[in-house]
Design a protein around this motif. Sequence first.
Motif, mmCIF file in Angstrom:
data_model
loop_
_atom_site.group_PDB
_atom_site.id
_atom_site.type_symbol
_atom_site.label_atom_id
_atom_site.label_comp_id
_atom_site.label_asym_id
_atom_site.label_seq_id
_atom_site.Cartn_x
_atom_site.Cartn_y
_atom_site.Cartn_z
ATOM 1 N N LYS A 2 11.893 -5.334 -5.615
ATOM 2 C CA LYS A 2 13.100 -5.866 -4.975
ATOM 3 C C LYS A 2 14.388 -5.149 -5.367
ATOM 4 O O LYS A 2 15.386 -5.217 -4.631
ATOM 5 N N SER A 3 14.388 -4.439 -6.473
ATOM 6 C CA SER A 3 15.606 -3.752 -6.909
ATOM 7 C C SER A 3 15.763 -2.357 -6.296
ATOM 8 O O SER A 3 16.809 -1.730 -6.433
ATOM 9 N N GLU A 4 14.733 -1.885 -5.601
ATOM 10 C CA GLU A 4 14.814 -0.549 -4.999
ATOM 11 C C GLU A 4 15.726 -0.570 -3.768
ATOM 12 O O GLU A 4 15.827 -1.582 -3.067
ATOM 13 N N THR A 5 16.351 0.558 -3.507
ATOM 14 C CA THR A 5 17.324 0.635 -2.415
ATOM 15 C C THR A 5 16.878 1.500 -1.244
ATOM 16 O O THR A 5 17.531 1.507 -0.197
ATOM 17 N N GLU A 6 15.795 2.247 -1.400
ATOM 18 C CA GLU A 6 15.296 3.080 -0.297
ATOM 19 C C GLU A 6 14.845 2.190 0.857
ATOM 20 O O GLU A 6 14.150 1.189 0.651
ATOM 21 N N THR A 55 13.014 -1.499 1.079
ATOM 22 C CA THR A 55 13.769 -2.714 1.424
ATOM 23 C C THR A 55 13.219 -3.375 2.687
ATOM 24 O O THR A 55 13.125 -4.603 2.774
ATOM 25 N N SER A 74 19.505 -10.750 -6.085
ATOM 26 C CA SER A 74 18.740 -9.589 -6.559
ATOM 27 C C SER A 74 17.891 -8.941 -5.469
ATOM 28 O O SER A 74 17.420 -7.815 -5.635
ATOM 29 N N PRO A 125 17.218 -7.139 -1.763
ATOM 30 C CA PRO A 125 17.991 -6.320 -0.816
ATOM 31 C C PRO A 125 18.629 -7.240 0.224
ATOM 32 O O PRO A 125 17.981 -8.176 0.712
ATOM 33 N N LYS A 126 19.870 -6.998 0.571
ATOM 34 C CA LYS A 126 20.578 -7.889 1.498
ATOM 35 C C LYS A 126 19.846 -8.023 2.825
ATOM 36 O O LYS A 126 19.754 -9.120 3.390
#
Length: 258
Positions: free
Chosen positions: A196-200, A204, A232, A234-235
């Motif tokens: 869940k903390s990844e941004t790719e 997401t 926490s 991704p939006k």
Amino acid sequence: MPIVKKSLRKRKENKITNSTHFQILKEISKLHANCPKIEWVKKYLGSNKIFHGFSTKQMVDLSKKIIKENNLNEEKTIKLLNSLYSQGTTYTEIALAALILSNSPQVLKNFDPKNLDLWLNYTCGWAENDVLCQSNFSSEILLSNWSKWQKILKEFNKSSNINKRRASLVLLTKSLRQSDDARLSKLTFANVEHLKSETEILITKAVSWALRALVKFHQKEVLDYLDKNKDSLPKIAYREAFTKATTGRKYNNKKKKN
């Protein structure tokens, strides 16, 4: 046509040893695409391979033709797919491999998920990943061989290969819509938590997809998870999963016109 024929010549030089794979290359060279925006579509798919722009019908028909003409059994099918993935330089070969698998019920019934560990080394982008992982593997397939599937999905979830991390969620989505088995939901929540903390965007969107797939049988658990992890996640994953869990509909980010 010139691109396809040039590719075929290069493949001869690379000495593809699987005869059915080479037959596929010859069949590809005979097909005609009607895709006016090939480069745009290739970019959209995220593929790093040659994209011919063949239609879904052309691809499905070719997969069935290859299976029928070569009388593919389980061993021959896996060897062919190994060749298509490890030596394929076109999106067509990668997508065709997944379609051949999809049209091989006996192979799927006895499928060893370890095969995916090899194949996903050669996929690039969401389309190459999802054509293999999205709909081929039912809850019956996963749960009938759960110890192996659980092991490989946990390994994928912690892999340095982003395609395998995405697969650790996408491979579960079909099963989550078919079964309320707690083994599936427990592993999905655990895999989401780890990613869940990844941004790719490859991750997401997969997090969103997995949470939305959970809603059918685990709506309350999804809402509880969203409430506890709002800041926490991704939006995009939070918005899409919350909309699905509360309305049953897909999130629409298009602004309404006045």
